[in-house]
Design a protein around this motif. Structure first.
Motif, PDB file in Angstrom:
ATOM      1  N   VAL A   1       8.435  -4.806  -4.297  1.00 40.58           N
ATOM      2  CA  VAL A   1       8.839  -3.485  -3.809  1.00 40.58           C
ATOM      3  C   VAL A   1       8.116  -3.194  -2.499  1.00 40.58           C
ATOM      4  CG1 VAL A   1       9.048  -1.033  -4.343  1.00 40.58           C
ATOM      5  CG2 VAL A   1       9.119  -2.723  -6.192  1.00 40.58           C
ATOM      6  N   GLY A   2       8.880  -2.962  -1.442  1.00 42.51           N
ATOM      7  CA  GLY A   2       8.325  -2.577  -0.150  1.00 42.51           C
ATOM      8  C   GLY A   2       8.847  -1.216   0.269  1.00 42.51           C
ATOM      9  N   MET A   3       8.157  -0.605   1.211  1.00 40.53           N
ATOM     10  CA  MET A   3       8.562   0.710   1.699  1.00 40.53           C
ATOM     11  C   MET A   3       9.176   0.556   3.090  1.00 40.53           C
ATOM     12  SD  MET A   3       8.833   3.955   1.178  1.00 40.53           S
ATOM     13  CE  MET A   3       7.743   4.282  -0.220  1.00 40.53           C
TER      14      MET A   3
ATOM     15  N   ALA B   1       0.826  -1.212   0.000  1.00 42.85           N
ATOM     16  CA  ALA B   1       0.000   0.000   0.000  1.00 42.85           C
ATOM     17  C   ALA B   1       0.859   1.261   0.000  1.00 42.85           C
ATOM     18  CB  ALA B   1      -0.927  -0.011   1.217  1.00 42.85           C
ATOM     19  N   ARG B   2       2.033   1.183   0.584  1.00 44.96           N
ATOM     20  CA  ARG B   2       2.894   2.361   0.684  1.00 44.96           C
ATOM     21  C   ARG B   2       3.868   2.498  -0.479  1.00 44.96           C
ATOM     22  NH1 ARG B   2       5.879   1.673   6.108  1.00 44.96           N
ATOM     23  NH2 ARG B   2       6.707   3.726   5.510  1.00 44.96           N
ATOM     24  N   SER B   3       4.047   1.436  -1.257  1.00 43.32           N
ATOM     25  CA  SER B   3       5.049   1.481  -2.330  1.00 43.32           C
ATOM     26  C   SER B   3       4.434   1.480  -3.724  1.00 43.32           C
ATOM     27  CB  SER B   3       5.998   0.284  -2.196  1.00 43.32           C
ATOM     28  OG  SER B   3       5.293  -0.932  -2.369  1.00 43.32           O
ATOM     29  N   GLN B   4       3.156   1.746  -3.824  1.00 44.02           N
ATOM     30  CA  GLN B   4       2.489   1.673  -5.125  1.00 44.02           C
ATOM     31  C   GLN B   4       3.083   2.660  -6.125  1.00 44.02           C
ATOM     32  OE1 GLN B   4      -1.751   2.170  -4.928  1.00 44.02           O
ATOM     33  NE2 GLN B   4      -2.049   2.046  -7.128  1.00 44.02           N
ATOM     34  N   GLU B   5       3.305   3.889  -5.704  1.00 45.36           N
ATOM     35  CA  GLU B   5       3.835   4.897  -6.616  1.00 45.36           C
ATOM     36  C   GLU B   5       5.237   4.531  -7.086  1.00 45.36           C
ATOM     37  OE1 GLU B   5       3.918   8.058  -9.080  1.00 45.36           O
ATOM     38  OE2 GLU B   5       2.199   7.265  -7.955  1.00 45.36           O
ATOM     39  N   SER B   6       6.059   4.021  -6.186  1.00 40.00           N
ATOM     40  CA  SER B   6       7.415   3.607  -6.564  1.00 40.00           C
ATOM     41  C   SER B   6       7.372   2.475  -7.581  1.00 40.00           C
ATOM     42  CB  SER B   6       8.191   3.167  -5.321  1.00 40.00           C
ATOM     43  OG  SER B   6       8.338   4.233  -4.408  1.00 40.00           O
ATOM     44  N   ALA B   7       6.444   1.542  -7.405  1.00 38.87           N
ATOM     45  CA  ALA B   7       6.325   0.421  -8.339  1.00 38.87           C
ATOM     46  C   ALA B   7       5.924   0.904  -9.728  1.00 38.87           C
ATOM     47  CB  ALA B   7       5.311  -0.586  -7.807  1.00 38.87           C
ATOM     48  N   ARG B   8       5.031   1.855  -9.788  1.00 39.18           N
ATOM     49  CA  ARG B   8       4.596   2.365 -11.100  1.00 39.18           C
ATOM     50  C   ARG B   8       5.731   3.125 -11.798  1.00 39.18           C
ATOM     51  NH1 ARG B   8      -0.579   1.295 -11.815  1.00 39.18           N
ATOM     52  NH2 ARG B   8      -1.951   1.012 -10.003  1.00 39.18           N
TER      53      ARG B   8
ATOM     54  N   ILE C   1      13.318 -13.643  -8.953  1.00 38.64           N
ATOM     55  CA  ILE C   1      12.647 -12.719  -8.039  1.00 38.64           C
ATOM     56  C   ILE C   1      13.682 -11.737  -7.486  1.00 38.64           C
ATOM     57  CG2 ILE C   1      11.434 -12.480  -5.834  1.00 38.64           C
ATOM     58  CD1 ILE C   1      10.094 -15.129  -6.346  1.00 38.64           C
ATOM     59  N   ILE C   2      13.270 -10.483  -7.393  1.00 45.13           N
ATOM     60  CA  ILE C   2      14.124  -9.429  -6.838  1.00 45.13           C
ATOM     61  C   ILE C   2      13.347  -8.702  -5.749  1.00 45.13           C
ATOM     62  CG2 ILE C   2      15.290  -7.237  -7.321  1.00 45.13           C
ATOM     63  CD1 ILE C   2      15.807  -8.227 -10.140  1.00 45.13           C
ATOM     64  N   LEU C   3      14.010  -8.443  -4.625  1.00 44.59           N
ATOM     65  CA  LEU C   3      13.437  -7.633  -3.548  1.00 44.59           C
ATOM     66  C   LEU C   3      14.058  -6.244  -3.594  1.00 44.59           C
ATOM     67  CD1 LEU C   3      13.462  -9.985  -0.415  1.00 44.59           C
ATOM     68  CD2 LEU C   3      11.673  -9.691  -2.127  1.00 44.59           C
ATOM     69  N   LEU C   4      13.212  -5.226  -3.490  1.00 46.15           N
ATOM     70  CA  LEU C   4      13.695  -3.847  -3.501  1.00 46.15           C
ATOM     71  C   LEU C   4      13.040  -3.056  -2.382  1.00 46.15           C
ATOM     72  CD1 LEU C   4      13.598  -2.984  -7.322  1.00 46.15           C
ATOM     73  CD2 LEU C   4      15.615  -3.545  -5.955  1.00 46.15           C
ATOM     74  N   ASN C   5      13.800  -2.146  -1.821  1.00 46.49           N
ATOM     75  CA  ASN C   5      13.286  -1.191  -0.846  1.00 46.49           C
ATOM     76  C   ASN C   5      13.009   0.111  -1.587  1.00 46.49           C
ATOM     77  OD1 ASN C   5      12.847   0.690   1.211  1.00 46.49           O
ATOM     78  ND2 ASN C   5      14.384  -0.210   2.562  1.00 46.49           N
TER      79      ASN C   5
END
Length: 385
Positions: A100-102, A64-71, A131-135
């Motif tokens: 992508v997490g915040m 919910a907090r990382s939606q803009e970053s994902a787009r 799979i890749i994890l990103l902050n």
């Protein structure tokens, strides 16, 4: 410009260079390999995920907090993958999932079961899982794009072939991200060449050095050698290397088939040019160094002229003070003469002191008697009968 920055780095006190040895591991990108990567089994998306953005070759999950970053990530990630293909000559198969997490808490919550990220990692790749994890916070920072490219490079190599020497993995990842052009790498190689401390790549195939300064050299020389190979053989040669390694044969054997030479010969050819690229010669023949010397000399001349000017001002102030004191003394003397000329001569003479009475030598205090007392007879004393 890089020569100017390098000279500044070399002029730093040794304490600055030694700090890395005591502060512990740096926060950097990482990848799960061998026993670290979890088993390849289907897993459901974490409950934290609220949506996804899809591109032709990527599936990007966000919270919910990382939606803009994902787009924002989705708008440019395909072009990054195309750049990889232009260097490797091959594209890895399938769709790559990016989570992508915040913040740190969400970043760790999105990890695969059994594949939790180390405390020093700001991103993590599971190559066999694609799979890749990103902050999102790291992604928005100045090193965000470098971190993303680094993780994509590990996924690409893991998907294209089962086994790579570590120096090639790290070198290719840095070459694809542009890290091989950083001043840190240039300074590390400069130091390695000056100290004759360039490692043999056969010693970097499985293990990495322990000292932070040696680790920096290992990263730098790996990136430089991979860049050298890519520039000599192009995407066609790199593609042949990928195909040969993908068959499962040893890397050195695949290297020989792809480039028609041995790893040892290519390494020797690369080493022969290190002094010309990273030694003192580029600095002494650099236009940047010439400009640096001009700047230093100009600054020195300016400081010298400024010191001379300040000294002259001090001397002028002292001379003016002396002249002012002399003028003051002359004026006071002239005023004294004028005052003396205005006083009358009789008043100007010194008044005489009042006359003093002389006392005779025979005079004794207490013997004063009237002359009549000496001449008049004294009465006789009465007689008592």
């Amino acid at each position: 410009m890089r020569h100017l920055l390098l000279l500044l780095l070399l002029l730093l006190p040794p304490r600055v260079w030694a700090q890395e040895e005591v502060v512990g591991p740096r926060l950097e990108a990482g990848h799960a390999q061998g026993h670290v990567e979890p088993a390849l089994v289907p897993t459901a998306p974490p409950r934290l995920v609220v949506g996804a953005v899809d591109t032709p070759r990527f599936h990007i999950l966000y919270t919910a907090r990382s939606q803009e970053s994902a787009r924002q990530l989705a708008s440019g990630i395909e072009s990054i993958r195309d750049a990889f293909v232009s260097v490797l000559g091959r594209d890895w198969p399938g769709t790559t999932e990016v989570r992508v997490g915040m913040g740190r808490e969400e970043f760790e919550a999105l990890a695969l079961p059994g594949g939790e990220p180390p405390g020093w990692a700001v991103a993590l790749a599971y190559p066999s899982h694609r799979i890749i994890l990103l902050n999102a916070q790291t992604l928005a920072g100045p090193e965000g794009q470098v971190t993303l490219r680094h993780e994509l490079a590990h996924v690409a190599l893991g998907q294209l072939a089962p086994s790579w020497p570590r120096w090639f993995q790290e070198g290719l990842a840095q070459h694809l991200t542009g890290e091989n052009l950083s001043m840190t790498h240039y300074a590390a190689l400069f130091s390695a060449v000056a100290q004759e401390k360039v490692f043999r790549f056969e010693h970097l195939a499985e293990e990495w050095p322990d000292l932070p300064s040696d680790v920096e050299i290992a990263y730098a020389q790996s990136a430089a050698f991979v860049a050298w190979l890519a520039s000599h053989y192009g995407p066609e040669g790199m593609g042949r290397l990928v195909d040969e390694v993908a068959t499962g044969q040893p890397f050195e054997q695949a290297f020989g088939k792809a480039f028609h030479t041995s790893l040892w010969v290519e390494e020797q050819a690369w080493r022969e040019g290190l002094a010309a690229r990273y030694g003192w010669l580029p600095l002494t023949t650099s236009t940047s160094l010439l400009w640096l010397l001009i700047i230093v000399l100009s600054a020195g001349a300016y400081l010298r002229l400024r010191a001379i000017k300040e000294q002259r001002l001090i001397e002028m102030d002292a001379r003016e003070a002396a002249e002012e004191a002399a003028m003051r003394e002359a004026l006071e003397a002239e005023l004294a003469q004028q005052r003396a000329a205005l006083v009358p001569p009789d008043l100007a003479s010194t008044p005489s002191a009042p006359e003093t009475l002389e006392i005779p030598e025979w005079y004794e205090p207490g013997n004063e008697r009237d002359e009549d007392e000496d001449t008049a007879p004294r009465p006789a004393k009465p007689t008592v009968h």
